[in-house]
Structures are given as structure tokens and as C-alpha cells.
Design a protein around this motif. Structure first.
Motif, short mmCIF file in Angstrom:
data_model
loop_
_atom_site.label_atom_id
_atom_site.label_comp_id
_atom_site.label_asym_id
_atom_site.label_seq_id
_atom_site.Cartn_x
_atom_site.Cartn_y
_atom_site.Cartn_z
N GLU A 98 0.77 -1.50 0.03
CA GLU A 98 -0.08 -0.06 -0.07
C GLU A 98 0.90 1.16 0.18
O GLU A 98 0.93 2.30 -0.21
CB GLU A 98 -0.93 0.55 1.25
CG GLU A 98 -2.29 -1.08 0.86
CD GLU A 98 -1.72 -2.58 2.01
OE1 GLU A 98 -2.36 -3.26 1.72
OE2 GLU A 98 -0.72 -2.50 1.88
N ALA A 99 1.88 1.24 0.98
CA ALA A 99 2.68 2.42 0.92
C ALA A 99 3.48 2.48 -0.83
O ALA A 99 3.36 3.73 -1.22
CB ALA A 99 3.58 2.28 1.93
N LEU A 100 4.29 1.20 -1.32
CA LEU A 100 4.26 1.13 -2.36
C LEU A 100 3.45 2.28 -3.50
O LEU A 100 4.13 3.23 -3.94
CB LEU A 100 4.85 0.44 -3.23
CG LEU A 100 6.53 0.04 -2.42
CD1 LEU A 100 6.60 -1.50 -2.63
CD2 LEU A 100 7.63 0.20 -2.36
N HIS A 101 2.28 2.26 -3.51
CA HIS A 101 1.85 2.41 -4.42
C HIS A 101 0.70 3.69 -4.13
O HIS A 101 0.90 4.82 -4.84
CB HIS A 101 0.43 1.20 -4.63
CG HIS A 101 -0.04 0.08 -4.87
ND1 HIS A 101 0.64 0.27 -6.10
CD2 HIS A 101 0.64 -1.50 -4.41
CE1 HIS A 101 0.44 -1.06 -7.15
NE2 HIS A 101 0.99 -2.03 -5.96
N ARG A 102 0.85 4.31 -2.44
CA ARG A 102 0.87 5.48 -2.56
C ARG A 102 2.09 6.64 -3.13
O ARG A 102 1.34 7.36 -3.34
CB ARG A 102 -0.03 5.34 -1.15
CG ARG A 102 -0.10 6.63 -0.08
CD ARG A 102 -0.36 6.27 1.18
NE ARG A 102 0.72 6.24 1.51
CZ ARG A 102 1.06 4.63 2.93
NH1 ARG A 102 -0.07 3.65 2.43
NH2 ARG A 102 1.96 4.81 3.47
N LEU A 103 3.07 6.23 -2.34
CA LEU A 103 3.87 7.15 -3.39
C LEU A 103 4.32 7.24 -4.65
O LEU A 103 4.36 8.45 -4.70
CB LEU A 103 5.25 6.76 -2.22
CG LEU A 103 5.98 6.60 -1.09
CD1 LEU A 103 6.99 5.53 -0.57
CD2 LEU A 103 5.73 7.87 -0.73
N GLN A 104 3.78 5.91 -4.50
CA GLN A 104 3.91 5.74 -6.92
C GLN A 104 2.89 7.30 -6.91
O GLN A 104 3.64 7.59 -8.13
CB GLN A 104 3.60 5.03 -7.19
CG GLN A 104 4.29 5.21 -8.64
CD GLN A 104 3.87 3.64 -9.57
OE1 GLN A 104 2.58 3.21 -9.23
NE2 GLN A 104 4.46 2.90 -10.25
N ALA A 105 1.84 7.26 -6.75
CA ALA A 105 0.71 7.75 -7.04
C ALA A 105 1.12 9.50 -6.82
O ALA A 105 0.79 9.79 -8.08
CB ALA A 105 -0.24 7.57 -6.60
N GLN A 106 1.49 9.39 -6.61
CA GLN A 106 2.39 11.20 -5.69
C GLN A 106 3.19 12.06 -7.37
O GLN A 106 3.94 10.84 -7.73
CB GLN A 106 2.95 11.09 -4.69
CG GLN A 106 2.45 10.79 -3.73
CD GLN A 106 3.81 10.90 -2.55
OE1 GLN A 106 4.55 11.47 -2.63
NE2 GLN A 106 2.75 10.96 -1.24
N ASP A 107 2.52 12.35 -8.77
CA ASP A 107 3.66 13.29 -9.26
C ASP A 107 4.67 13.47 -9.25
O ASP A 107 5.44 13.07 -10.16
CB ASP A 107 3.15 14.13 -9.98
CG ASP A 107 1.26 14.30 -10.55
OD1 ASP A 107 0.58 12.59 -10.96
OD2 ASP A 107 -0.08 14.77 -10.40
N HIS A 108 5.36 13.26 -8.35
CA HIS A 108 7.29 13.98 -8.53
C HIS A 108 7.76 13.27 -7.19
O HIS A 108 8.74 13.54 -6.33
CB HIS A 108 6.93 15.64 -7.92
CG HIS A 108 6.02 16.99 -8.64
ND1 HIS A 108 6.20 16.86 -9.79
CD2 HIS A 108 5.11 17.20 -7.92
CE1 HIS A 108 5.60 17.58 -10.66
NE2 HIS A 108 4.49 18.15 -9.38
N THR A 109 6.91 11.88 -7.18
CA THR A 109 7.81 11.00 -6.32
C THR A 109 8.61 10.07 -7.29
O THR A 109 7.42 9.22 -7.55
CB THR A 109 6.62 11.08 -4.89
OG1 THR A 109 6.36 12.04 -3.93
CG2 THR A 109 7.81 9.28 -4.24
N LEU A 110 9.22 9.82 -7.44
CA LEU A 110 9.79 8.42 -8.04
C LEU A 110 10.44 7.45 -6.49
O LEU A 110 11.18 7.94 -5.21
CB LEU A 110 11.01 8.85 -8.75
CG LEU A 110 10.91 9.52 -9.66
CD1 LEU A 110 11.62 10.29 -10.43
CD2 LEU A 110 9.88 9.33 -10.75
N LEU A 111 10.39 6.38 -6.53
CA LEU A 111 11.25 4.85 -5.83
C LEU A 111 12.51 4.21 -7.18
O LEU A 111 12.14 4.38 -8.31
CB LEU A 111 9.57 4.26 -5.90
CG LEU A 111 8.49 4.59 -5.75
CD1 LEU A 111 6.95 3.63 -4.68
CD2 LEU A 111 8.23 5.64 -4.37
N ALA A 112 12.92 3.24 -6.04
CA ALA A 112 13.85 2.91 -6.25
C ALA A 112 14.32 1.92 -5.26
O ALA A 112 14.12 1.65 -4.29
CB ALA A 112 14.97 3.90 -6.53
N VAL A 113 14.94 1.42 -6.01
CA VAL A 113 15.96 -0.12 -5.03
C VAL A 113 17.09 -0.10 -5.27
O VAL A 113 18.02 0.01 -6.13
CB VAL A 113 14.76 -1.52 -5.51
CG1 VAL A 113 15.78 -2.55 -4.33
CG2 VAL A 113 13.63 -1.36 -5.10
#
Length: 224
Positions: A98-113
Motif C-alpha cells: 500500500e505504501a509503495l502504491h501510495r507513493l508512486q501515485a504522487q506526481d513528483h515522487t519516484l521510487l527505487a531499490v
């Protein structure tokens, strides 16, 4: 328009509870070379390091050929399990997806590993938990020095074209915190992982994924 920001995640002990998988692979590897498996505490203390570094720390007195065979046997142990079995043995922590999807939905937030896993291991995990398309960068031990060297974080920053002050590392070990700090990136420690929370030295410490968003906003600014 706000600058992009980047949230970099560790995997084992942060997003997934992979201790059963890790301990099982260690038991297989040490048994295959006729050695006694280190204790659970010893094994979990080195989670996050790349495999060669793992066995160098766990078995400093062994010769290089034996450590190489331990690495080979560790990797081979995963071939014996079906995807659904691996998913059961390495479940996502509550609230992670849920946290990953919530953050990814933000226009100016990118995710990495940035993980000590191999690329093959990370790819398998992404498939296991249907995480495809969430991460702009996935850095693994195949192509970088072991944590806490900053190489993986620096590559994530370059891939995302984000400055260090607009990025944060989320992890459960001191290796994660030291790696991020060496790259000039803020740190969030999770208290459900494999290192004691009071040893992390993180900028912020959270005890649930529900608290992640506010910690990110506090450290690198609101995305809105």
C-alpha cells in the motif's frame, strides 16, 4: 513546478520478511560443504551485504574457494522452490505494498531499490509480489560494491536525475544508513527489520509503513 524527489528502498528486512528464505538458504549452503550453519542472530546480522562479503564476514578463516562454494550453494538453493513457495517464505511486511502504491501515485515522487540481492533475486521478488513498474531504478549486488559503499544510491540518483538533498533511503540495517549517508542522502530506519533499531543511527525511525509518508515529507519536503 516542484522538483522531483526519490525514495530508495532496501528489500530484505524492509519491504519483505525474507528471514525464512535466507536462513533456509544458509542451512543448505553450509550443509553442502559440511560445515555448521551460523546462528540465526549471526546470519541476520549480515543481511544487506552482498554474498561474497557476507561469507567473508561470517567465515573469515575459510579459504576463498570454500567461500565461493558457499556462495554458489546459497544461490542454488532458491532453484528448488516454486514461485508461490518463495512468496510464502518471503512475504511483504504489512502495509508495504500500500505504501509503495501510495507513493508512486504522487506526481513528483519516484521510487527505487538498492539491495544486496542479485538482479535475478530482485527480478524474482518483483514477479512474486507483482511490483512491476513501481521502481525507476533497481540496483543490486551484481553491479556494485557491497553496502555500505554508496555506489548503488549514487546510481539510483543518476537514473532518477534527482539531487541527494531530494532523496531518502528507507532501510533496516546500519549498512543501509551508512550507504545513504556516504551519498549525501537522508535516512529513515524501520524498526521491524534485522538490525536493532537503536543501532541504525537513522535520521528518522518508524514503526509502521503508515508513518512513512510523514517522515519522508519531513526530511525532503512535501511533493505537492
Amino acid at each position: 513546478m516542484p522538483d522531483l524527489r526519490l525514495v530508495i528502498f532496501d528489500v530484505d528486512g524492509t519491504l519483505v520478511d525474507s528471514q525464512a528464505e535466507i536462513l533456509g538458504a544458509m542451512t543448505h549452503a553450509f550443509g553442502a560443504v559440511g560445515l555448521v550453519t551460523p546462528s540465526r542472530a549471526e546470519v541476520l546480522s549480515i543481511v544487506g551485504l552482498s554474498l561474497p562479503e557476507t561469507f567473508a564476514v561470517l567465515c573469515p578463516d575459510l579459504d576463498a574457494a570454500t567461500r565461493d562454494e558457499l556462495t554458489r550453494q546459497y544461490r542454488a538453493s532458491f532453484h528448488d522452490h516454486a514461485v508461490e513457495d518463495l512468496k510464502r517464505r518471503s512475504p511483504l511486511f504489512p502495509g508495504a505494498l500500500e505504501a509503495l502504491h501510495r507513493l508512486q501515485a504522487q506526481d513528483h515522487t519516484l521510487l527505487a531499490v538498492a539491495t544486496g540481492k542479485s538482479k535475478r533475486g530482485l527480478d524474482r521478488l518483483v514477479d512474486q509480489h507483482a511490483l512491476q513498474g513501481l521502481f525507476i531504478s533497481g540496483q543490486t549486488s551484481d553491479f556494485h560494491p557491497s553496502k555500505p559503499h554508496p555506489s548503488m544510491v549514487l546510481t539510483c540518483l543518476a537514473d532518477a536525475e534527482v539531487a541527494p538533498h531530494r532523496a531518502v533511503m528507507v532501510g533496516d540495517t546500519r549498512y543501509d544508513m551508512d550507504m545513504a549517508r556516504a551519498a549525501g542522502v537522508a535516512t529513515i530506519g524501520v524498526d521491524w527489520g534485522y538490525h536493532a533499531p537503536d543501532t541504525l543511527g537513522a535520521d528518522r525511525l518508524i514503526n509502521t509503513f503508515a508513518a512513512l509518508d510523514a517522515a519522508i515529507d519531513d526530511l525532503i519536503g512535501d511533493p505537492a
